[in-house]
Design a protein around this motif. Structure first.
Motif, short mmCIF file in Angstrom:
data_model
loop_
_atom_site.label_atom_id
_atom_site.label_comp_id
_atom_site.label_asym_id
_atom_site.label_seq_id
_atom_site.Cartn_x
_atom_site.Cartn_y
_atom_site.Cartn_z
N GLN A 33 14.92 -9.36 3.18
CA GLN A 33 14.74 -8.05 3.81
C GLN A 33 14.17 -8.13 5.21
N ALA A 34 13.71 -9.31 5.63
CA ALA A 34 13.07 -9.44 6.94
C ALA A 34 14.06 -9.93 7.99
N ALA A 35 14.07 -9.27 9.14
CA ALA A 35 15.01 -9.60 10.21
C ALA A 35 14.69 -10.92 10.90
N ALA A 36 13.44 -11.21 11.15
CA ALA A 36 13.08 -12.43 11.91
C ALA A 36 13.53 -13.71 11.20
N PRO A 37 13.25 -13.88 9.90
CA PRO A 37 13.73 -15.09 9.25
C PRO A 37 15.26 -15.19 9.22
N LEU A 38 15.93 -14.05 9.10
CA LEU A 38 17.40 -14.09 9.09
C LEU A 38 17.95 -14.52 10.45
N ALA A 39 17.27 -14.19 11.52
CA ALA A 39 17.68 -14.67 12.85
C ALA A 39 17.54 -16.19 12.93
N VAL A 40 16.46 -16.72 12.35
CA VAL A 40 16.28 -18.18 12.30
C VAL A 40 17.35 -18.80 11.40
N LEU A 41 17.64 -18.15 10.28
CA LEU A 41 18.70 -18.64 9.39
C LEU A 41 20.01 -18.76 10.14
N GLU A 42 20.37 -17.76 10.89
CA GLU A 42 21.62 -17.79 11.64
C GLU A 42 21.66 -19.00 12.59
N ARG A 43 20.55 -19.26 13.27
CA ARG A 43 20.48 -20.43 14.16
C ARG A 43 20.55 -21.73 13.36
N ASN A 44 19.90 -21.75 12.19
CA ASN A 44 19.93 -22.95 11.35
C ASN A 44 21.32 -23.24 10.82
N LEU A 45 22.09 -22.20 10.55
CA LEU A 45 23.44 -22.38 10.00
C LEU A 45 24.47 -22.78 11.05
N ALA A 46 24.22 -22.48 12.30
CA ALA A 46 25.22 -22.69 13.36
C ALA A 46 25.77 -24.12 13.38
N PRO A 47 24.94 -25.17 13.38
CA PRO A 47 25.51 -26.53 13.42
C PRO A 47 26.33 -26.86 12.17
N LEU A 48 25.86 -26.40 11.02
CA LEU A 48 26.58 -26.68 9.77
C LEU A 48 27.94 -25.99 9.76
#
Length: 153
Positions: A33-48
């Protein structure tokens, strides 16, 4: 995990679902439900995702109990990771809501919590408990039919 479709609830920055993808899962849906961790998730997923664009990956910003009630994927995932805030009763409520799903429940669940015993809700059985310092991961599966019959009045 080869070919599995996983759901990472209370995903935060996505470490559990990303680890599953790196170990052969074919897809992952991340929910928090939190926007900030999801923004980090998106960055973490980018290389994969750049290296493996065929992976079926998505994320949702939504409260987990509402997601389970209104947006549970069909067909259901093969497995679910739950890493709720420690000590928050929402984790147990989410686990119970998943156990009540009719026909759409997962084959396995991994529930991360502080180091205290988890009483599984009706419909789920503890398969194994792993401890790492002050953290406990409880692996659960749907209860065998004979155990479900004992639970009914």
């Amino acid at each position: 995990l080869a070919g599995a479709r996983v759901l990472d609830l209370f995903c935060g920055t996505g470490s559990l679902g990303i680890e599953a993808l790196s170990r052969g899962a074919a897809g992952a849906l991340f929910v928090d439900q939190a926007a900030a961790p999801l923004a980090v998730l998106e960055r973490n997923l980018a290389p994969l995702l750049a290296a493996a664009p065929e992976l079926a990956v998505s994320w949702r910003r939504q409260e987990v109990l509402r997601f389970i009630a209104a947006a549970w994927p069909q067909p259901g995932p093969d497995g679910v990771f739950l890493d709720p805030p420690y000590g928050d009763p929402v984790g147990g409520a989410a686990l119970a809501a998943i156990a009540r799903l009719a026909g759409g429940g997962p084959a396995w669940l991994a529930f991360e919590s502080e180091n205290r015993e988890l009483a599984p809700p009706p419909g789920l059985a503890v398969e194994r408990v792993l401890r790492c310092g002050d953290t406990r991961v409880t692996l659960l599966r749907p209860a065998p039919q004979r155990e479900l019959d004992k639970e009914r009045p």
